[in-house]
Scaffold this active site. Structure first.
Site, mmCIF file in Angstrom:
data_model
loop_
_atom_site.group_PDB
_atom_site.id
_atom_site.type_symbol
_atom_site.label_atom_id
_atom_site.label_comp_id
_atom_site.label_asym_id
_atom_site.label_seq_id
_atom_site.Cartn_x
_atom_site.Cartn_y
_atom_site.Cartn_z
ATOM 1 N N ASP A 1 45.910 45.192 42.095
ATOM 2 C CA ASP A 1 46.992 45.836 41.355
ATOM 3 C C ASP A 1 47.483 47.092 42.058
ATOM 4 O O ASP A 1 48.683 47.315 42.215
ATOM 5 C CB ASP A 1 46.530 46.204 39.940
ATOM 6 C CG ASP A 1 46.136 44.976 39.141
ATOM 7 O OD1 ASP A 1 46.400 43.857 39.610
ATOM 8 O OD2 ASP A 1 45.568 45.151 38.057
ATOM 9 N N GLU B 1 44.707 32.889 41.781
ATOM 10 C CA GLU B 1 44.082 33.419 40.570
ATOM 11 C C GLU B 1 42.590 33.117 40.606
ATOM 12 O O GLU B 1 42.186 32.032 41.032
ATOM 13 C CB GLU B 1 44.736 32.763 39.351
ATOM 14 C CG GLU B 1 44.812 33.638 38.143
ATOM 15 C CD GLU B 1 45.699 34.854 38.328
ATOM 16 O OE1 GLU B 1 45.130 35.964 38.479
ATOM 17 O OE2 GLU B 1 46.931 34.729 38.317
ATOM 18 N N ALA C 1 50.486 44.129 29.217
ATOM 19 C CA ALA C 1 51.101 42.795 29.232
ATOM 20 C C ALA C 1 50.710 42.016 30.485
ATOM 21 O O ALA C 1 51.236 40.951 30.752
ATOM 22 C CB ALA C 1 52.617 42.905 29.134
ATOM 23 N N GLY C 2 49.817 42.579 31.285
ATOM 24 C CA GLY C 2 49.407 41.895 32.506
ATOM 25 C C GLY C 2 50.248 42.291 33.709
ATOM 26 O O GLY C 2 50.165 41.675 34.765
ATOM 27 N N LEU C 3 51.075 43.331 33.559
ATOM 28 C CA LEU C 3 51.915 43.773 34.676
ATOM 29 C C LEU C 3 51.364 45.041 35.331
ATOM 30 O O LEU C 3 51.991 45.619 36.209
ATOM 31 C CB LEU C 3 53.347 44.017 34.196
ATOM 32 C CG LEU C 3 54.018 42.774 33.628
ATOM 33 C CD1 LEU C 3 55.426 43.077 33.158
ATOM 34 C CD2 LEU C 3 54.061 41.691 34.683
ATOM 35 N N SER C 4 50.211 45.461 34.860
ATOM 36 C CA SER C 4 49.498 46.576 35.452
ATOM 37 C C SER C 4 50.251 47.901 35.398
ATOM 38 O O SER C 4 50.538 48.529 36.418
ATOM 39 C CB SER C 4 49.122 46.242 36.895
ATOM 40 O OG SER C 4 47.851 46.747 37.134
ATOM 41 N N SER C 5 50.552 48.336 34.199
ATOM 42 C CA SER C 5 51.161 49.653 34.019
ATOM 43 C C SER C 5 50.203 50.742 34.495
ATOM 44 O O SER C 5 50.635 51.780 35.004
ATOM 45 C CB SER C 5 51.548 49.876 32.559
ATOM 46 O OG SER C 5 50.406 49.905 31.733
HETATM 47 P P1 ADP Z 1 47.941 47.254 32.019
HETATM 48 O O1 ADP Z 1 47.527 45.834 32.062
HETATM 49 O O2 ADP Z 1 49.388 47.397 31.654
HETATM 50 O O3 ADP Z 1 47.558 48.000 33.248
HETATM 51 P P2 ADP Z 1 45.937 48.939 30.906
HETATM 52 O O4 ADP Z 1 45.254 48.929 29.589
HETATM 53 O O5 ADP Z 1 45.133 48.785 32.130
HETATM 54 O O6 ADP Z 1 47.129 47.889 30.807
HETATM 55 O O7 ADP Z 1 46.698 50.321 31.081
HETATM 56 C C1 ADP Z 1 47.499 50.825 30.053
HETATM 57 C C2 ADP Z 1 47.231 52.319 29.924
HETATM 58 O O8 ADP Z 1 47.903 53.022 30.995
HETATM 59 C C3 ADP Z 1 47.815 52.884 28.651
HETATM 60 O O9 ADP Z 1 46.899 52.788 27.573
HETATM 61 C C4 ADP Z 1 48.072 54.337 29.052
HETATM 62 O O10 ADP Z 1 46.889 55.094 28.985
HETATM 63 C C5 ADP Z 1 48.491 54.211 30.511
HETATM 64 N N1 ADP Z 1 49.964 54.057 30.596
HETATM 65 C C6 ADP Z 1 50.636 52.997 31.072
HETATM 66 N N2 ADP Z 1 51.975 53.194 31.001
HETATM 67 C C7 ADP Z 1 52.142 54.415 30.453
HETATM 68 C C8 ADP Z 1 53.289 55.199 30.086
HETATM 69 N N3 ADP Z 1 54.532 54.738 30.253
HETATM 70 N N4 ADP Z 1 53.074 56.422 29.553
HETATM 71 C C9 ADP Z 1 51.819 56.870 29.359
HETATM 72 N N5 ADP Z 1 50.711 56.194 29.671
HETATM 73 C C10 ADP Z 1 50.856 54.976 30.202
HETATM 74 MG MG MG Z 2 45.565 48.087 33.969
#
Ligand code: ADP
Ligand code: MG
Length: 387
Positions: free
Chosen positions: A174, A36, A124-128
């Site tokens: 990520d 980290e 949540a810090g899992l990088s969606s």
């Molecule tokens: P994280 O830490 O989860 O990456 P971010 O703020 O970097 O958080 O990214 C989240 C953004 O990614 C959301 O605001 C949205 O724009 C997009 N996103 C993530 N998951 C989805 C989903 N299941 N459907 C639509 N958009 C999504």
């Molecule tokens: Mg992100």
């Protein structure tokens, strides 16, 4: 929702919105086991993809328009593929960015229809966001480019998307983890050379649990930049490019010439580099107790020397230790967010219950708890009918 159920829902929705079926792709969120605040010091990170994904059903539509439906946000967006066609919806900008970054690199993207959904918790810090980028980057490489774009470039396409279309100045970890993730393996990425190596992570007697404190302390002066500056100052004093190249002996020799604060920051970074390497050895030996011990040491370093923890995270860490959790530490930049916990299978239910209850008693809200299993990254889930 399980990933299989999600796939069925996505395919059903695709048939309703566009008729017929496309090809289904997925890519994953990620954890970072250890390493980290090492990336900007030229050190190592140690991520893995998880069993939470963004999944998309996609089919070329023979036009120059992209038509996408987000099942989770319940929004439909259409956009063209030129720079001035950028959509305003933030979720769609990730997809637009991927298209543009592929085109900018000389690749091909044509119009397509897509329906997507995900079970990576947002923010949540899992990088969606990396999961979303990698899913579409992988898909568009397969559908329009005969998979000619190499995987590292796909990760960079995701990173550039964050920089150029989403206003997030992120590193490469990520997207790298999301693209390269492999079931039962973590990856040690060298942030200087970008070389990487897989290490087995198949803890039969242990599991990984994330506890999201759901707090985020915004501090006035940018603590992140201040940490970076400390590291740069010490590296300069030691005559090395980054702290990656420094040892504790060398640091101790200049201790009298640098501020106490700079010393603590550099100490953490140098020790963390060694901890990542120790964890690699431990994993090769299947020694998860040592892995856990190193995770606690990282937490201690982040809390006491790097000073990026907060009361809530220290509380979660103390609770884990008290309960006999094998390893626990802050995951991510700090000042809130998650802890990552490695614990014996038999402790799981009691830990989740206790942490939920006690945290709520103390801070007034429940943390979110996520079980994660190290799984595959970007992939083709189902090939669509040939056009
Ligand atoms: P994280 O830490 O989860 O990456 P971010 O703020 O970097 O958080 O990214 C989240 C953004 O990614 C959301 O605001 C949205 O724009 C997009 N996103 C993530 N998951 C989805 C989903 N299941 N459907 C639509 N958009 C999504
Ligand atoms: Mg992100």
């Amino acid at each position: 929702m399980t990933t299989d159920q999600m796939q069925k829902e996505i395919e059903k929705t695709f048939a309703e919105k566009f008729g017929g079926e496309g090809s289904v792709y997925a890519s994953a969120g990620r954890i970072n086991l250890i390493g980290e605040h090492t990336d900007y010091n030229g050190g190592f990170v140690f991520p893995g993809a998880i069993d939470k994904v963004i999944m998309a059903d996609i089919r070329p539509n023979g036009t120059d328009k992209v038509r996408v439906y987000s099942m989770d946000i319940k929004e439909y967006v259409e956009f063209g593929l030129n720079e001035e066609d950028a959509p305003k919806e933030s979720w769609a900008r990730y997809i637009f960015g991927i298209c543009r970054e592929i085109i900018k690199r000389g690749g091909t993207v044509k119009g397509f229809d897509a329906v997507f959904a995900g079970n990576v918790p947002l923010g949540a810090g899992l990088s969606s966001s990396a999961a979303l980028e990698s899913c579409f980057a992988f898909a568009l490489n397969d559908l329009f480019n005969g998979n000619k774009i190499d995987k590292f470039e796909l990760a960079k396409i995701g990173q550039s998307t964050e920089h150029n279309y989403c206003g997030v100045n992120c590193g490469i970890m990520d997207q790298f983890a999301s693209v390269f993730g492999k079931e039962g393996n973590l990856m040690r990425l060298d942030c200087r050379s970008l070389e990487y190596e897989y290490f087995p992570f198949k803890p039969e007697d242990y599991r990984l649990v994330l506890v999201d404190s759901r707090v985020k302390h915004e501090l006035a002066d940018s603590p992140y930049n201040k940490r970076r500056e400390s590291c740069e100052r010490v590296a300069k004093r030691l005559g090395v490019e980054t702290l990656r190249d420094a040892t504790m002996d060398e640091l101790n020799k200049v201790k009298g010439d640098i501020s106490a604060e700079d010393y603590m920051r550099a100490k953490y970074v140098i020790e963390e580099k060694d901890r990542v390497l120790a964890v690699c050895d431990a994993l090769n030996a299947g020694d998860y107790e040592t892995v856990g011990k190193k995770m606690y040491e990282t937490h201690e370093g982040l809390s006491k020397d790097y000073e990026v923890s907060c009361e809530e995270l220290d509380y979660l860490n103390d609770l884990a230790k008290e309960m006999g959790v094998t390893g626990s530490r802050i995951m991510g930049g700090g000042f809130g967010g998650c802890t990552i916990n490695l614990l014996p299978n038999g402790l799981h239910d009691r830990f989740v219950e206790t942490v939920t209850e006690k945290f709520k008693d103390k801070y007034g809200h429940e943390p979110k708890v996520y079980d994660v299993v190290i799984s595959d990254g970007a992939r083709l889930v189902k090939e669509g009918p040939k056009a």
